[in-house]
Design a protein around this motif. Structure first.
Motif, PDB file in Angstrom:
ATOM      1  N   LEU A  28       0.831  -1.203   0.000  1.00 32.14           N
ATOM      2  CA  LEU A  28       0.000   0.000   0.000  1.00 32.14           C
ATOM      3  C   LEU A  28       0.866   1.254   0.000  1.00 32.14           C
ATOM      4  CD1 LEU A  28      -2.903   1.237   0.317  1.00 32.14           C
ATOM      5  CD2 LEU A  28      -2.468   1.214   2.780  1.00 32.14           C
ATOM      6  N   PHE A  29       1.876   1.288   0.857  1.00 30.78           N
ATOM      7  CA  PHE A  29       2.720   2.480   0.943  1.00 30.78           C
ATOM      8  C   PHE A  29       3.618   2.623  -0.282  1.00 30.78           C
ATOM      9  CE2 PHE A  29       1.481   2.688   5.383  1.00 30.78           C
ATOM     10  CZ  PHE A  29       1.441   4.051   5.589  1.00 30.78           C
ATOM     11  N   ARG A  30       4.050   1.522  -0.850  1.00 24.60           N
ATOM     12  CA  ARG A  30       4.890   1.595  -2.042  1.00 24.60           C
ATOM     13  C   ARG A  30       4.152   2.286  -3.184  1.00 24.60           C
ATOM     14  NH1 ARG A  30       6.818  -4.057  -3.885  1.00 24.60           N
ATOM     15  NH2 ARG A  30       7.999  -3.881  -1.950  1.00 24.60           N
ATOM     16  N   LEU A  31       2.862   2.030  -3.295  1.00 23.24           N
ATOM     17  CA  LEU A  31       2.066   2.644  -4.354  1.00 23.24           C
ATOM     18  C   LEU A  31       1.517   4.000  -3.943  1.00 23.24           C
ATOM     19  CD1 LEU A  31       0.806   2.421  -7.145  1.00 23.24           C
ATOM     20  CD2 LEU A  31      -1.069   1.102  -6.159  1.00 23.24           C
ATOM     21  N   SER A  32       1.135   4.144  -2.659  1.00 27.64           N
ATOM     22  CA  SER A  32       0.472   5.378  -2.244  1.00 27.64           C
ATOM     23  C   SER A  32       1.440   6.551  -2.093  1.00 27.64           C
ATOM     24  CB  SER A  32      -0.282   5.172  -0.921  1.00 27.64           C
ATOM     25  OG  SER A  32       0.596   4.900   0.149  1.00 27.64           O
ATOM     26  N   LEU A  33       2.712   6.302  -1.779  1.00 28.49           N
ATOM     27  CA  LEU A  33       3.644   7.409  -1.555  1.00 28.49           C
ATOM     28  C   LEU A  33       3.840   8.284  -2.798  1.00 28.49           C
ATOM     29  CD1 LEU A  33       6.330   5.832   0.816  1.00 28.49           C
ATOM     30  CD2 LEU A  33       4.629   7.579   1.371  1.00 28.49           C
ATOM     31  N   PRO A  34       4.084   7.694  -3.981  1.00 28.16           N
ATOM     32  CA  PRO A  34       4.179   8.568  -5.160  1.00 28.16           C
ATOM     33  C   PRO A  34       2.856   9.237  -5.512  1.00 28.16           C
ATOM     34  CG  PRO A  34       4.338   6.260  -5.789  1.00 28.16           C
ATOM     35  CD  PRO A  34       4.452   6.313  -4.304  1.00 28.16           C
ATOM     36  N   ILE A  35       1.732   8.524  -5.316  1.00 26.79           N
ATOM     37  CA  ILE A  35       0.423   9.142  -5.546  1.00 26.79           C
ATOM     38  C   ILE A  35       0.248  10.325  -4.604  1.00 26.79           C
ATOM     39  CG2 ILE A  35      -2.080   8.799  -5.468  1.00 26.79           C
ATOM     40  CD1 ILE A  35      -1.615   5.869  -6.138  1.00 26.79           C
ATOM     41  N   MET A  36       0.632  10.118  -3.359  1.00 29.44           N
ATOM     42  CA  MET A  36       0.532  11.160  -2.338  1.00 29.44           C
ATOM     43  C   MET A  36       1.381  12.373  -2.723  1.00 29.44           C
ATOM     44  SD  MET A  36       1.037  10.417   1.737  1.00 29.44           S
ATOM     45  CE  MET A  36      -0.039   8.989   1.662  1.00 29.44           C
ATOM     46  N   ALA A  37       2.580  12.109  -3.165  1.00 28.83           N
ATOM     47  CA  ALA A  37       3.464  13.211  -3.546  1.00 28.83           C
ATOM     48  C   ALA A  37       2.853  14.018  -4.686  1.00 28.83           C
ATOM     49  CB  ALA A  37       4.833  12.662  -3.955  1.00 28.83           C
ATOM     50  N   GLY A  38       2.261  13.328  -5.662  1.00 31.03           N
ATOM     51  CA  GLY A  38       1.656  14.022  -6.791  1.00 31.03           C
ATOM     52  C   GLY A  38       0.424  14.819  -6.412  1.00 31.03           C
ATOM     53  N   LEU A  39      -0.469  14.211  -5.627  1.00 28.46           N
ATOM     54  CA  LEU A  39      -1.709  14.894  -5.249  1.00 28.46           C
ATOM     55  C   LEU A  39      -1.442  16.057  -4.299  1.00 28.46           C
ATOM     56  CD1 LEU A  39      -4.273  11.983  -4.769  1.00 28.46           C
ATOM     57  CD2 LEU A  39      -4.157  13.625  -6.632  1.00 28.46           C
ATOM     58  N   VAL A  40      -0.560  15.833  -3.335  1.00 26.40           N
ATOM     59  CA  VAL A  40      -0.224  16.920  -2.414  1.00 26.40           C
ATOM     60  C   VAL A  40       0.472  18.043  -3.176  1.00 26.40           C
ATOM     61  CG1 VAL A  40       1.144  17.561  -0.402  1.00 26.40           C
ATOM     62  CG2 VAL A  40      -0.146  15.433  -0.390  1.00 26.40           C
ATOM     63  N   GLY A  41       1.283  17.654  -4.170  1.00 27.00           N
ATOM     64  CA  GLY A  41       1.916  18.667  -5.008  1.00 27.00           C
ATOM     65  C   GLY A  41       0.892  19.515  -5.740  1.00 27.00           C
ATOM     66  N   GLN A  42      -0.160  18.859  -6.281  1.00 29.35           N
ATOM     67  CA  GLN A  42      -1.224  19.602  -6.938  1.00 29.35           C
ATOM     68  C   GLN A  42      -1.937  20.534  -5.956  1.00 29.35           C
ATOM     69  OE1 GLN A  42      -2.594  19.613 -10.391  1.00 29.35           O
ATOM     70  NE2 GLN A  42      -0.432  19.139 -10.478  1.00 29.35           N
ATOM     71  N   THR A  43      -2.148  20.045  -4.744  1.00 29.26           N
ATOM     72  CA  THR A  43      -2.799  20.873  -3.731  1.00 29.26           C
ATOM     73  C   THR A  43      -1.921  22.064  -3.359  1.00 29.26           C
ATOM     74  OG1 THR A  43      -3.837  18.887  -2.857  1.00 29.26           O
ATOM     75  CG2 THR A  43      -3.917  20.834  -1.476  1.00 29.26           C
ATOM     76  N   LEU A  44      -0.618  21.850  -3.349  1.00 23.62           N
ATOM     77  CA  LEU A  44       0.297  22.951  -3.044  1.00 23.62           C
ATOM     78  C   LEU A  44       0.162  24.080  -4.061  1.00 23.62           C
ATOM     79  CD1 LEU A  44       3.523  21.048  -1.930  1.00 23.62           C
ATOM     80  CD2 LEU A  44       1.937  22.336  -0.494  1.00 23.62           C
ATOM     81  N   MET A  45      -0.256  23.731  -5.288  1.00 25.23           N
ATOM     82  CA  MET A  45      -0.498  24.767  -6.287  1.00 25.23           C
ATOM     83  C   MET A  45      -1.624  25.685  -5.807  1.00 25.23           C
ATOM     84  SD  MET A  45      -1.394  24.346 -10.369  1.00 25.23           S
ATOM     85  CE  MET A  45       0.093  23.408 -10.703  1.00 25.23           C
ATOM     86  N   GLY A  46      -2.690  25.075  -5.245  1.00 23.87           N
ATOM     87  CA  GLY A  46      -3.786  25.879  -4.703  1.00 23.87           C
ATOM     88  C   GLY A  46      -3.367  26.665  -3.476  1.00 23.87           C
ATOM     89  N   ILE A  47      -2.529  26.049  -2.631  1.00 21.36           N
ATOM     90  CA  ILE A  47      -2.048  26.749  -1.445  1.00 21.36           C
ATOM     91  C   ILE A  47      -1.183  27.943  -1.854  1.00 21.36           C
ATOM     92  CG2 ILE A  47      -0.544  26.551   0.571  1.00 21.36           C
ATOM     93  CD1 ILE A  47      -1.461  23.704   0.889  1.00 21.36           C
TER      94      ILE A  47
END
Length: 450
Positions: free
Chosen positions: A19-38
């Motif tokens: 789960l973490f092996r797959l979710s960590l890059p997804i997390m990095a990408g989605l949080v990165g997109q959210t940082l654009m809004g921040i």
């Protein structure tokens, strides 16, 4: 502890690792997109309260077509994961081609619809000065839907094939580019005109175009994905896949639209209260949206894992994957709840200097601290159900939780009991709690060993 218990623990530990092996890059990408809004919120907040309130109005409206398109594209990862789990590269290629057609058609339609929102702004009961400031920002933000959804479709396709890191790095690069362009276009640095709020919209549009172009180039040229690009568009074989993508994605889109629609309507109600309430909502909503992306990443990873094991015929592993994902979401979101509860004042000060807006934002972050676990549970549970292609009942849950319960309660607390912005957020928290309970129970019922 006997040998059998050790084997069970080892199986669960393997699921946590996967789960973490797959979710960590997804997390990095989605949080990165959210940082654009921040980045937009923080940098626009330095210009003033009115531009911040205007960005809140437009962004909350923008989320409606955005989440509809995002919901439609969840079917891409589910069907790609099924085909990948079944070791069928030809079927993966069909999903790849059909998803490109679906993304282009959906995003083009959504751009047209959202651009029409420009003429609706004066009729939404918002402060006139906020409406005046919002118009140009909306014009720049609307066309960014198309490159944004193209990039997300490519990212989800790659994640389903266990190739998440390159798309993630491209998304993060887009965020960094957006921050640089914000600095140039909002404040007028490096010889650029000082465009204020409109500059933030133009920066977002340009950054998303560059990111989508880089994503498409990698998908077309990557050697690691070459075996999935076999064949060309064939109506006889690809149209059924397109229909299945649409059939699976539409209920998810409606569920996303119902949930985000409740937040958008809440923003409209806050605008009826005043610009300060709308600005405070934008601060709290930005913070809550950021932490939400962590649990959404877990849910998306769980959805892919469920799709892969179902494609491989390993149905008995679905319950184990789901339990690991739900427990992880609870632990993670509890930590974020504590962060909001104890650090709300510091967070609010990052966005705006107005003491009145900060005080109200702190109150809203207190409510957000309470519903963090509910939010994490509901998005993780619904993602697991999507991996199982169970999408209709969750859409019904969304109708009941957000529109038959949360919105009436928010209206009553805000205007009848005079609780204002705080009442609206309490109503939203109740809706999330009901959705979390119902969706978690649905997962338990669907995976119960009979």
């Amino acid at each position: 502890m006997n040998y059998r218990n050790l084997r069970v623990l080892w199986k669960y530990a393997r699921e946590v690792r996967s789960l973490f092996r797959l979710s960590l890059p997804i997390m990095a990408g989605l949080v990165g997109q959210t940082l654009m809004g921040i980045a937009d919120t923080v940098m626009v907040g330095q210009v003033g309260v009115i531009p911040l309130a205007a960005s809140s109005l437009v962004i909350n409206l923008f989320h409606l077509p955005m989440v509809f398109g995002f919901g439609m594209l969840t079917s891409v990862s589910v069907l790609s994961a099924n085909a990948f789990g079944a070791n069928d590269p030809l079927q993966v290629g069909r999903v790849y081609r059909a998803s490109a057609v679906l993304t282009l058609a959906t995003s083009a339609l959504l751009v047209v619809i959202f651009m029409a929102f420009r003429w609706m702004l004066p009729f939404l009961g918002q402060p006139p000065e906020v409406v005046d400031a919002a118009g140009g920002y909306l014009w720049f933000l609307a066309p960014s839907l198309l490159p944004m959804l193209l990039g997300l479709a490519g990212k989800q396709f790659c994640e389903a094939l266990n190739h998440p890191w390159i798309p993630t790095l491209l998304m993060i690069g887009g965020v960094l580019l957006n921050i640089l362009l914000n600095w140039m276009l909002i404040y007028g640095n490096l010889g650029c005109p000082a465009m204020g709020l409109n500059g933030a919209g133009l920066a977002t549009l340009l950054a998303r175009i560059v990111t989508a172009a880089a994503m498409i180039a990698w998908l077309v040229r990557s050697k690691s994905l070459a075996r999935f690009r076999q064949g060309s568009w064939s109506g006889a074989r690809d149209l059924p896949v397109l229909r299945k993508l649409f059939k699976l994605g539409l209920p998810v889109s409606l569920q996303h639209l119902l949930e985000m629609g409740s937040f958008a309507f809440a923003a409209l109600m806050l605008g009826w209260i005043g610009a300060n309430a709308l600005a405070a909502h934008q601060i709290a909503f930005t913070c809550a949206s950021t932490t939400f992306m962590f649990s959404l990443s877990l849910g998306m990873a769980a959805s892919v894992r469920v799709g892969q094991v179902l494609g491989a015929g390993l149905n008995h592993r679905v319950r184990r994957i789901g339990l690991v994902s739900l427990i992880t979401a609870v632990v993670l979101m509890t930590g974020f709840g504590c962060l909001f509860f104890f650090g709300g004042r510091t967070m609010a000060a990052w966005f705006v200097e107005s003491k009145e807006v900060q005080d109200l934002a702190v109150q809203l972050l207190m409510v957000a601290a309470i519903f963090q676990v509910f939010d994490g549970l509901q998005v993780t549970a619904i993602s697991i159900l999507r991996g199982m292609q169970d999408v209709r009942i969750p859409a019904i849950v969304a109708i009941v939780a957000y529109w038959l319960l949360a919105m009436p309660m928010a209206c009553m607390l805000a205007f009848y009991y005079q609780k204002g912005a705080l009442g609206i957020w309490i109503g939203l928290a109740v809706g999330l709690g009901v959705a979390a309970f119902c969706l978690t129970f649905r997962f338990y019922f669907k995976t119960k060993v009979r």
